[in-house]
Design an enzyme around this catalytic site. Structure first.
Site, PDB file in Angstrom:
ATOM      1  N   TYR A 199       0.852  -1.190   0.000  1.00 40.08           N
ATOM      2  CA  TYR A 199       0.000   0.000   0.000  1.00 40.08           C
ATOM      3  C   TYR A 199       0.886   1.237   0.000  1.00 40.08           C
ATOM      4  O   TYR A 199       1.383   1.683   1.025  1.00 40.08           O
ATOM      5  CB  TYR A 199      -0.928   0.015   1.211  1.00 40.08           C
ATOM      6  CG  TYR A 199      -1.852  -1.178   1.319  1.00 40.08           C
ATOM      7  CD1 TYR A 199      -2.174  -1.952   0.210  1.00 40.08           C
ATOM      8  CD2 TYR A 199      -2.402  -1.544   2.545  1.00 40.08           C
ATOM      9  CE1 TYR A 199      -3.019  -3.046   0.319  1.00 40.08           C
ATOM     10  CE2 TYR A 199      -3.257  -2.640   2.661  1.00 40.08           C
ATOM     11  CZ  TYR A 199      -3.551  -3.383   1.543  1.00 40.08           C
ATOM     12  OH  TYR A 199      -4.388  -4.469   1.666  1.00 40.08           O
TER      13      TYR A 199
ATOM     14  N   PRO B  34     -15.976  -6.309   3.298  1.00 40.28           N
ATOM     15  CA  PRO B  34     -17.233  -6.867   3.812  1.00 40.28           C
ATOM     16  C   PRO B  34     -18.455  -6.075   3.352  1.00 40.28           C
ATOM     17  O   PRO B  34     -19.577  -6.570   3.407  1.00 40.28           O
ATOM     18  CB  PRO B  34     -17.064  -6.770   5.331  1.00 40.28           C
ATOM     19  CG  PRO B  34     -16.145  -5.607   5.528  1.00 40.28           C
ATOM     20  CD  PRO B  34     -15.179  -5.694   4.375  1.00 40.28           C
ATOM     21  N   LEU B  35     -18.210  -4.854   2.869  1.00 37.38           N
ATOM     22  CA  LEU B  35     -19.300  -4.006   2.382  1.00 37.38           C
ATOM     23  C   LEU B  35     -19.271  -3.895   0.861  1.00 37.38           C
ATOM     24  O   LEU B  35     -19.811  -2.957   0.280  1.00 37.38           O
ATOM     25  CB  LEU B  35     -19.212  -2.615   3.013  1.00 37.38           C
ATOM     26  CG  LEU B  35     -19.245  -2.612   4.550  1.00 37.38           C
ATOM     27  CD1 LEU B  35     -19.104  -1.204   5.090  1.00 37.38           C
ATOM     28  CD2 LEU B  35     -20.527  -3.260   5.059  1.00 37.38           C
TER      29      LEU B  35
ATOM     30  N   HIS C  12       0.528 -12.011   1.166  1.00 35.91           N
ATOM     31  CA  HIS C  12      -0.538 -11.252   0.502  1.00 35.91           C
ATOM     32  C   HIS C  12      -1.171 -12.023  -0.654  1.00 35.91           C
ATOM     33  O   HIS C  12      -2.391 -12.004  -0.831  1.00 35.91           O
ATOM     34  CB  HIS C  12       0.027  -9.922   0.005  1.00 35.91           C
ATOM     35  CG  HIS C  12      -0.979  -8.814  -0.004  1.00 35.91           C
ATOM     36  ND1 HIS C  12      -0.626  -7.488   0.077  1.00 35.91           N
ATOM     37  CD2 HIS C  12      -2.327  -8.816  -0.098  1.00 35.91           C
ATOM     38  CE1 HIS C  12      -1.709  -6.727   0.050  1.00 35.91           C
ATOM     39  NE2 HIS C  12      -2.746  -7.516  -0.068  1.00 35.91           N
TER      40      HIS C  12
ATOM     41  N   GLY D 296     -18.059  -0.812  -0.879  1.00 37.19           N
ATOM     42  CA  GLY D 296     -18.980   0.304  -0.732  1.00 37.19           C
ATOM     43  C   GLY D 296     -20.372   0.075  -1.277  1.00 37.19           C
ATOM     44  O   GLY D 296     -21.321   0.769  -0.907  1.00 37.19           O
ATOM     45  N   PHE D 297     -20.530  -0.925  -2.137  1.00 38.67           N
ATOM     46  CA  PHE D 297     -21.838  -1.125  -2.775  1.00 38.67           C
ATOM     47  C   PHE D 297     -22.923  -1.496  -1.766  1.00 38.67           C
ATOM     48  O   PHE D 297     -24.075  -1.058  -1.873  1.00 38.67           O
ATOM     49  CB  PHE D 297     -21.745  -2.198  -3.866  1.00 38.67           C
ATOM     50  CG  PHE D 297     -22.992  -2.284  -4.710  1.00 38.67           C
ATOM     51  CD1 PHE D 297     -23.223  -1.353  -5.709  1.00 38.67           C
ATOM     52  CD2 PHE D 297     -23.932  -3.280  -4.499  1.00 38.67           C
ATOM     53  CE1 PHE D 297     -24.377  -1.419  -6.483  1.00 38.67           C
ATOM     54  CE2 PHE D 297     -25.081  -3.352  -5.264  1.00 38.67           C
ATOM     55  CZ  PHE D 297     -25.307  -2.415  -6.265  1.00 38.67           C
TER      56      PHE D 297
END
Length: 327
Positions: free
Chosen positions: A55, A205-206, A125, A209-210
């Site tokens: 990152y 988990p979301l 990773h 964003g959707f």
């Protein structure tokens, strides 16, 4: 905040905060705000934070290190190795690299940037198909013996790789995408983790964003945002997948919860050794997400979701990224 146990005795807060964020990888214009958010999360009882050398590369670990240095003894830090990062320049050369010498260079850099003498949870990773899993797990086992790492984890690994690694150095956790719209781990991965006593840390988990209900067919993504190239975020797919958001929004009304809280509560209801990992750059969203711990879905709710039998449209990543998963 309530705690949950992953594998090998690793106990952490029931939710984890990921520091990746969206936007240009090296650009952290809101660095100070992110540091404040991380420290506020600690004040709220969260003790499990996630980053990776890729990152940035490196800039994210530096930010997390600065944020957590004053409270290092109160938290558990997870970071990751395995992408082909030039350890001299920080250049992401593309592809993967889990050669033992690379892992040893990577851990030293991560320790320095995170301002610590040990990494609590050290993930591979992505699996490197050119390096025997036994060599990778053996290297991490040595790092654990040296006190530089406490627990070993993997990300997006196949059942075969999980078993091979676990036989050399028992895994504490697998980090893979799992949510109401990414159910693939249920077929083989989750039963294997349960058999071996390995925890699951689901990222996205979301649904990037959707599942928060804030994205629809009219949403426009910046070209630097991975969602702009992701099939599941095409306009056609967003229209088709809206029915899933409509379902959890309706369920949220019953529980006086937001769609995001329902999506997180659903994950928490699946297994006691699942610790969802969410990312946000805003305190308001952080507070909303941890509110999921106060939402309990009953069996009727879970059955309603299953019986809806919603088939999600679109691949979760572009092909160029999916090819690194499942090895």
């Amino acid at each position: 905040m309530i705690k949950r146990k992953l594998g090998q005795g690793l106990e952490v807060s029931a939710l984890s905060l990921g520091a990746m964020g969206y936007g240009k990888a090296r650009n952290l214009p809101d660095r100070n705000e992110m540091i404040r958010l991380i420290r506020t999360a600690v004040e709220r009882g969260m003790d499990f934070f996630d980053t990776a050398e890729v990152y940035g590369p490196w800039t994210n670990e530096e930010m997390v290190g600065d944020a957590l240095a004053p409270v290092r003894d109160k938290v558990k830090i997870a970071t990751k190795f395995g992408w082909d990062i030039d350890q001299e320049t920080g250049e992401h050369r593309g592809g993967v690299n889990s050669k033992p010498a690379q892992i040893r260079r990577s851990i030293e850099g991560s320790l320095r940037r995170l301002r610590t003498d040990h990494i609590d949870l050290y993930y591979q990773h992505r699996v490197d198909p050119d390096v025997p899993m036994e060599d990778v797990a053996g290297t991490v086992k040595d790092l654990i013996a040296e006190g530089k790492v406490r627990w070993f984890g993997m990300s997006e690994a196949s059942v075969g790789s999980i078993r091979r690694a676990h036989a050399v150095q028992p895994l504490a956790a697998l980090q893979s995408e799992y949510s109401l719209w990414t159910r693939e781990p249920e077929a083989e991965v989750i039963p294997t983790l349960e058999e071996l006593g390995v925890g699951l840390v689901p990222y996205s988990p979301l649904g990037k964003g959707f599942l928060t209900g804030t994205i629809d067919a009219s949403t426009v993504f910046d070209t630097s945002d991975i969602r702009a190239q992701t099939p599941r975020f095409s306009e056609e797919a967003r229209i088709a997948n809206q029915k899933l958001v409509d379902l959890i929004r309706k369920m949220g009304e019953k529980h006086r919860a937001t769609p995001a809280q329902v999506a997180l509560a659903w994950l928490l209801a699946q297994k006691p050794w699942i610790v969802p990992l969410f990312g946000t750059r805003k305190l308001q969203r952080f507070e909303e997400n941890i509110g999921a711990l106060n939402v309990t879905l009953d069996q009727a709710d879970l059955d309603e979701i299953e019986q809806a039998n919603i088939v999600v449209q679109g691949a979760r990543y572009p092909d160029a990224m999916l090819r690194f998963s499942g090895h």
